[in-house]
Design an enzyme around this catalytic site. Structure first.
Site, PDB file in Angstrom:
ATOM      1  N   GLU A  67      31.372  38.745  31.534  1.00  0.00           N
ATOM      2  CA  GLU A  67      31.875  37.373  31.466  1.00  0.00           C
ATOM      3  C   GLU A  67      32.724  37.080  32.708  1.00  0.00           C
ATOM      4  OE1 GLU A  67      34.938  34.595  29.025  1.00  0.00           O
ATOM      5  OE2 GLU A  67      34.541  36.586  28.218  1.00  0.00           O
ATOM      6  N   LEU A  68      32.390  36.027  33.447  1.00  0.00           N
ATOM      7  CA  LEU A  68      33.089  35.707  34.698  1.00  0.00           C
ATOM      8  C   LEU A  68      34.590  35.505  34.458  1.00  0.00           C
ATOM      9  CD1 LEU A  68      32.745  35.025  37.749  1.00  0.00           C
ATOM     10  CD2 LEU A  68      32.595  32.632  37.043  1.00  0.00           C
ATOM     11  N   ASP A  69      35.407  36.281  35.198  1.00  0.00           N
ATOM     12  CA  ASP A  69      36.873  36.234  35.070  1.00  0.00           C
ATOM     13  C   ASP A  69      37.331  36.464  33.630  1.00  0.00           C
ATOM     14  OD1 ASP A  69      37.035  35.645  37.809  1.00  0.00           O
ATOM     15  OD2 ASP A  69      36.956  33.484  37.451  1.00  0.00           O
TER      16      ASP A  69
ATOM     17  N   ARG B   3      31.208  36.495  45.031  1.00  0.00           N
ATOM     18  CA  ARG B   3      29.838  36.433  44.518  1.00  0.00           C
ATOM     19  C   ARG B   3      29.863  36.764  43.033  1.00  0.00           C
ATOM     20  NH1 ARG B   3      25.573  34.279  46.499  1.00  0.00           N
ATOM     21  NH2 ARG B   3      24.222  35.786  45.498  1.00  0.00           N
TER      22      ARG B   3
ATOM     23  N   ASN C 175      44.261  41.315  50.714  1.00  0.00           N
ATOM     24  CA  ASN C 175      44.490  42.257  49.599  1.00  0.00           C
ATOM     25  C   ASN C 175      44.012  43.663  49.969  1.00  0.00           C
ATOM     26  OD1 ASN C 175      45.639  41.011  47.030  1.00  0.00           O
ATOM     27  ND2 ASN C 175      44.172  39.470  47.682  1.00  0.00           N
TER      28      ASN C 175
ATOM     29  N   GLU D  79      49.992  38.727  44.805  1.00  0.00           N
ATOM     30  CA  GLU D  79      48.755  39.522  44.745  1.00  0.00           C
ATOM     31  C   GLU D  79      48.929  40.823  45.527  1.00  0.00           C
ATOM     32  OE1 GLU D  79      45.131  37.504  45.852  1.00  0.00           O
ATOM     33  OE2 GLU D  79      45.701  35.697  44.781  1.00  0.00           O
TER      34      GLU D  79
ATOM     35  N   HIS E 183      42.334  37.879  40.374  1.00  0.00           N
ATOM     36  CA  HIS E 183      42.040  36.453  40.235  1.00  0.00           C
ATOM     37  C   HIS E 183      43.348  35.672  40.367  1.00  0.00           C
ATOM     38  CE1 HIS E 183      39.773  32.935  39.057  1.00  0.00           C
ATOM     39  NE2 HIS E 183      40.747  32.621  38.238  1.00  0.00           N
TER      40      HIS E 183
END
Ligand code: GAR
Length: 216
Positions: free
Chosen positions: A144-146, A92, A15, A175, A110
């Protein structure tokens, strides 16, 4: 004015490469000031070196805890005075302090159509659920994760003969289209994270973000 971008990676950096290519092609009004990896062996560091972009390794294993690692990253990143921080396969979990520090200028990609399949093994989960479509999402990062507000999505179909590997390849290819596009929109001051939500050209986007049509 041209935007200053710092990219964070942990692995291959395909990416990162797609964004570098879009910059080289004049599509993005910005430049990558530095690439930072939490893994010394990440191939993306070589991609940065090849493009003569400063490549920094900061290994999380050398730090006592998440807070001190993230603080050290902030100190490195801020030397480049970035307008935008791009997480490109940076594996991470970030501390609230880090996320708050870059609020509104921190992007992640994501491999799922968020809010579906946060976390890992997204392709396997989509196949097992019998989904007909899957994809990837660029979103602004929150604590908040994702879970941050969605900016751009790209979809692929799940065909009967798809397996985890073939689906992963299809999503990866998308992507490489939507990430440079989201960075382009941000650098053109078209895409913004506001109190009301994500805006594109001043118009509020729906919750799933801008749906980029991909010809497969
Ligand atoms: C990409 O598929 C990206 O969506 C995923 O890591 C891969 C990195 O590939 N990110 C996540 O799963 C984050 N939760 P790359 O190093 O070749 O760009």
């Amino acid at each position: 004015m041209s935007k200053r971008i710092v990219v964070l990676i942990s692995g291959s950096g395909s990416n990162l490469q797609a964004i570098m290519n879009a910059i080289d092609a004049g599509q993005i009004n910005g430049r990558i000031e530095a690439v930072l990896s939490n893994k010394a062996e990440a191939y993306g560091l070589e991609r940065a070196n090849n493009a003569k972009i400063p490549a920094i390794t900061l290994q999380h294993v050398d730090f006592d805890d998440r807070e001190s690692f993230d603080q050290a990253m902030i100190e490195q990143i801020d030397q480049y005075k970035p307008d935008l921080i791009v997480l490109a396969g940076f594996m991470r979990i970030l501390t609230p302090a880090f996320v708050r520090h870059y609020q509104g200028r921190l992007f992640n990609i994501h491999p799922s159509l968020l809010p579906k399949y946060k976390g890992l093994h997204t392709h396997k989960r989509a196949i097992e659920a019998g989904d007909k479509e899957h994809g990837c999402t660029v979103h602004f990062v929150t604590e908040e994760l994702d879970g941050g507000p969605l900016a751009v999505q790209g979809k692929v179909s799940i065909d009967v003969d798809d397996n985890e590997d073939s689906l992963q390849k299809k999503v990866h290819a998308v992507e490489h289209i939507i990430y440079p596009y989201a960075v382009q929109l941000f650098c053109d001051d078209k895409l913004a994270c506001t109190e009301q939500g994500i805006t594109l050209d001043g118009q509020l986007l729906p919750a799933q973000g801008y749906q980029l049509e991909i010809r497969q």
